[in-house]
Design a protein around this motif. Sequence first.
Motif, PDB file in Angstrom:
ATOM      1  N   MET A  61       2.243 120.337  14.875  1.00 23.73           N
ATOM      2  CA  MET A  61       2.351 119.141  13.798  1.00 23.73           C
ATOM      3  C   MET A  61       1.583 118.274  13.963  1.00 23.73           C
ATOM      4  N   PRO A  62       1.084 117.798  12.698  1.00 20.09           N
ATOM      5  CA  PRO A  62       0.026 116.788  12.923  1.00 20.09           C
ATOM      6  C   PRO A  62       0.562 115.503  13.456  1.00 20.09           C
ATOM      7  N   LEU A  63      -0.636 114.772  14.188  1.00 23.13           N
ATOM      8  CA  LEU A  63       0.003 113.575  14.785  1.00 23.13           C
ATOM      9  C   LEU A  63       0.019 112.615  13.840  1.00 23.13           C
ATOM     10  N   ALA A  64       0.799 111.374  14.001  1.00 15.79           N
ATOM     11  CA  ALA A  64       0.830 110.228  12.892  1.00 15.79           C
ATOM     12  C   ALA A  64      -0.284 109.565  13.304  1.00 15.79           C
ATOM     13  N   THR A  65      -1.031 108.957  11.981  1.00 20.63           N
ATOM     14  CA  THR A  65      -2.161 108.326  11.875  1.00 20.63           C
ATOM     15  C   THR A  65      -1.953 106.835  12.406  1.00 20.63           C
ATOM     16  N   SER A  66      -2.990 106.273  13.081  1.00 25.35           N
ATOM     17  CA  SER A  66      -2.983 105.028  13.566  1.00 25.35           C
ATOM     18  C   SER A  66      -4.226 104.242  13.054  1.00 25.35           C
ATOM     19  N   LEU A  67      -4.246 103.021  13.538  1.00 26.40           N
ATOM     20  CA  LEU A  67      -5.187 102.085  12.918  1.00 26.40           C
ATOM     21  C   LEU A  67      -5.931 101.460  13.884  1.00 26.40           C
ATOM     22  N   GLU A  68      -7.312 101.195  14.020  1.00 26.15           N
ATOM     23  CA  GLU A  68      -7.983 100.188  14.988  1.00 26.15           C
ATOM     24  C   GLU A  68      -7.806  98.750  14.093  1.00 26.15           C
ATOM     25  N   LYS A  69      -6.981  98.556  14.035  1.00 29.00           N
ATOM     26  CA  LYS A  69      -6.362  97.238  13.138  1.00 29.00           C
ATOM     27  C   LYS A  69      -7.460  95.967  13.301  1.00 29.00           C
ATOM     28  N   ASP A  70      -7.856  95.337  14.482  1.00 26.16           N
ATOM     29  CA  ASP A  70      -8.624  94.289  14.654  1.00 26.16           C
ATOM     30  C   ASP A  70      -9.909  94.509  14.046  1.00 26.16           C
ATOM     31  N   SER A  71     -10.599  95.685  14.546  1.00 25.17           N
ATOM     32  CA  SER A  71     -11.834  96.114  13.743  1.00 25.17           C
ATOM     33  C   SER A  71     -11.841  96.261  12.397  1.00 25.17           C
ATOM     34  N   ILE A  72     -10.916  96.752  12.004  1.00 26.66           N
ATOM     35  CA  ILE A  72     -10.738  97.239  10.423  1.00 26.66           C
ATOM     36  C   ILE A  72     -10.592  95.695   9.687  1.00 26.66           C
ATOM     37  N   ARG A  73      -9.864  94.743  10.187  1.00 25.40           N
ATOM     38  CA  ARG A  73      -9.482  93.417   9.788  1.00 25.40           C
ATOM     39  C   ARG A  73     -10.682  92.760   9.709  1.00 25.40           C
ATOM     40  N   GLU A  74     -11.610  92.768  10.813  1.00 24.64           N
ATOM     41  CA  GLU A  74     -12.750  92.093  11.000  1.00 24.64           C
ATOM     42  C   GLU A  74     -14.038  92.667  10.018  1.00 24.64           C
ATOM     43  N   ALA A  75     -13.886  93.939   9.725  1.00 27.19           N
ATOM     44  CA  ALA A  75     -14.862  94.345   8.713  1.00 27.19           C
ATOM     45  C   ALA A  75     -14.488  94.000   7.311  1.00 27.19           C
ATOM     46  N   TYR A  76     -13.206  94.081   7.107  1.00 36.31           N
ATOM     47  CA  TYR A  76     -12.672  93.525   5.865  1.00 36.31           C
ATOM     48  C   TYR A  76     -13.117  92.174   5.461  1.00 36.31           C
ATOM     49  N   GLU A  77     -12.719  91.456   6.438  1.00 31.28           N
ATOM     50  CA  GLU A  77     -13.169  89.832   6.420  1.00 31.28           C
ATOM     51  C   GLU A  77     -14.653  89.705   6.203  1.00 31.28           C
ATOM     52  N   ASP A  78     -15.294  90.591   6.759  1.00 29.41           N
ATOM     53  CA  ASP A  78     -16.931  90.361   6.716  1.00 29.41           C
ATOM     54  C   ASP A  78     -17.351  90.736   5.290  1.00 29.41           C
ATOM     55  N   VAL A  79     -16.845  91.765   4.774  1.00 28.44           N
ATOM     56  CA  VAL A  79     -17.281  92.147   3.475  1.00 28.44           C
ATOM     57  C   VAL A  79     -16.655  90.987   2.313  1.00 28.44           C
TER      58      VAL A  79
ATOM     59  N   ASP B  21     -18.267  84.999   1.992  1.00 29.71           N
ATOM     60  CA  ASP B  21     -19.542  84.465   1.155  1.00 29.71           C
ATOM     61  C   ASP B  21     -20.750  84.073   2.220  1.00 29.71           C
ATOM     62  N   LEU B  22     -20.548  84.166   3.621  1.00 26.98           N
ATOM     63  CA  LEU B  22     -21.257  83.503   4.647  1.00 26.98           C
ATOM     64  C   LEU B  22     -22.034  84.905   5.094  1.00 26.98           C
ATOM     65  N   THR B  23     -21.726  86.155   4.884  1.00 23.80           N
ATOM     66  CA  THR B  23     -22.448  87.199   5.347  1.00 23.80           C
ATOM     67  C   THR B  23     -23.205  87.954   4.135  1.00 23.80           C
ATOM     68  N   ASP B  24     -24.111  88.745   4.487  1.00 25.59           N
ATOM     69  CA  ASP B  24     -24.715  89.697   3.338  1.00 25.59           C
ATOM     70  C   ASP B  24     -23.959  91.197   3.367  1.00 25.59           C
ATOM     71  N   THR B  25     -23.008  91.477   4.165  1.00 26.60           N
ATOM     72  CA  THR B  25     -22.407  92.772   4.265  1.00 26.60           C
ATOM     73  C   THR B  25     -21.524  92.529   2.871  1.00 26.60           C
ATOM     74  N   GLU B  26     -21.953  93.910   1.941  1.00 25.66           N
ATOM     75  CA  GLU B  26     -21.398  94.266   0.756  1.00 25.66           C
ATOM     76  C   GLU B  26     -20.235  95.289   1.062  1.00 25.66           C
ATOM     77  N   TRP B  27     -20.168  96.149   1.942  1.00 22.73           N
ATOM     78  CA  TRP B  27     -19.405  97.354   2.028  1.00 22.73           C
ATOM     79  C   TRP B  27     -18.945  97.622   3.508  1.00 22.73           C
ATOM     80  N   ALA B  28     -17.611  98.145   3.501  1.00 19.12           N
ATOM     81  CA  ALA B  28     -17.402  98.891   4.988  1.00 19.12           C
ATOM     82  C   ALA B  28     -16.835 100.037   4.640  1.00 19.12           C
ATOM     83  N   VAL B  29     -16.984 101.036   5.394  1.00 20.21           N
ATOM     84  CA  VAL B  29     -16.458 102.458   5.412  1.00 20.21           C
ATOM     85  C   VAL B  29     -15.487 102.819   6.473  1.00 20.21           C
ATOM     86  N   PHE B  30     -14.400 103.125   6.475  1.00 22.06           N
ATOM     87  CA  PHE B  30     -13.318 103.596   7.500  1.00 22.06           C
ATOM     88  C   PHE B  30     -13.164 105.020   7.510  1.00 22.06           C
ATOM     89  N   LYS B  31     -13.412 105.688   8.720  1.00 19.55           N
ATOM     90  CA  LYS B  31     -13.107 107.202   8.827  1.00 19.55           C
ATOM     91  C   LYS B  31     -12.016 107.708   9.825  1.00 19.55           C
TER      92      LYS B  31
END
Length: 163
Positions: free
Chosen positions: A18-36, A39-49
Motif C-alpha cells: 500500500m502506498p505510504l501517506a504523504t507528509s510535508l516539510e511544513k516549516d520549510s514549505i511555509r518559509e518558501a511560500y512567505e519568501d515568494v 516584497d522584500l525579496t527577489d524570489t518569484e517562485w518556489a517548486v515543491f516535489k
Amino acid sequence: MSDGIEVEQLVESKPRRMPLATSLEKDSIREAYEDVRSDLTDTEWAVFKFDGAQIIVHARGQCFEEFRQQFGDSERAFGYIRIQMGDEMSKRKKFIFLTWIGQEVGVIQRAKMSTDKALIKDVLNNFAVELQAGVEAELDIELFREALNRAGGANYGTGIRDN
C-alpha cells in the motif's frame, strides 16, 4: 480437490504494497511560500516535489524560464509563482498555485495528487488562480497572465485614449 489448490495459490501470493501517506516539510514549505509573497525579496517562485512520501522544497528562483525547467515528464510537483500584473497606472502582484503531473506519471500516483494537493494547500493558501499542467507547452507565462486576467475581473486597458 481443485478448491484446495486454489486456496494454496491464494495463500502463496504476495500481499500488495500500500502506498505510504504523504507528509510535508511544513516549516520549510511555509518559509518558501512567505519568501515568494514578500516584497522584500527577489524570489518569484518556489517548486515543491516529492522525496519519497514527503513533499519538500525543491527549488526557488527569480526567472520564469528557470521555473519552467523544474518540471519533468515523470514527475509530480507543485509550484507557487508571483507574477506582476497591471498596466502603467496600476501594478500589482498576483499569485498562481500550480499542480504538475507529468505525462509519464502512473495512474496510482496521479490519483494520489488530489489528497496530496489538499495537504500542501493548507500551507500555500493565498493565490488568485489554481492551474494544472502536465506538458511543457502549458508552462507559458502568457497563459498564466491570461488566467490571472480572467480571474481578476475588470480590465481597464492602458489608460490612454485613442482620439
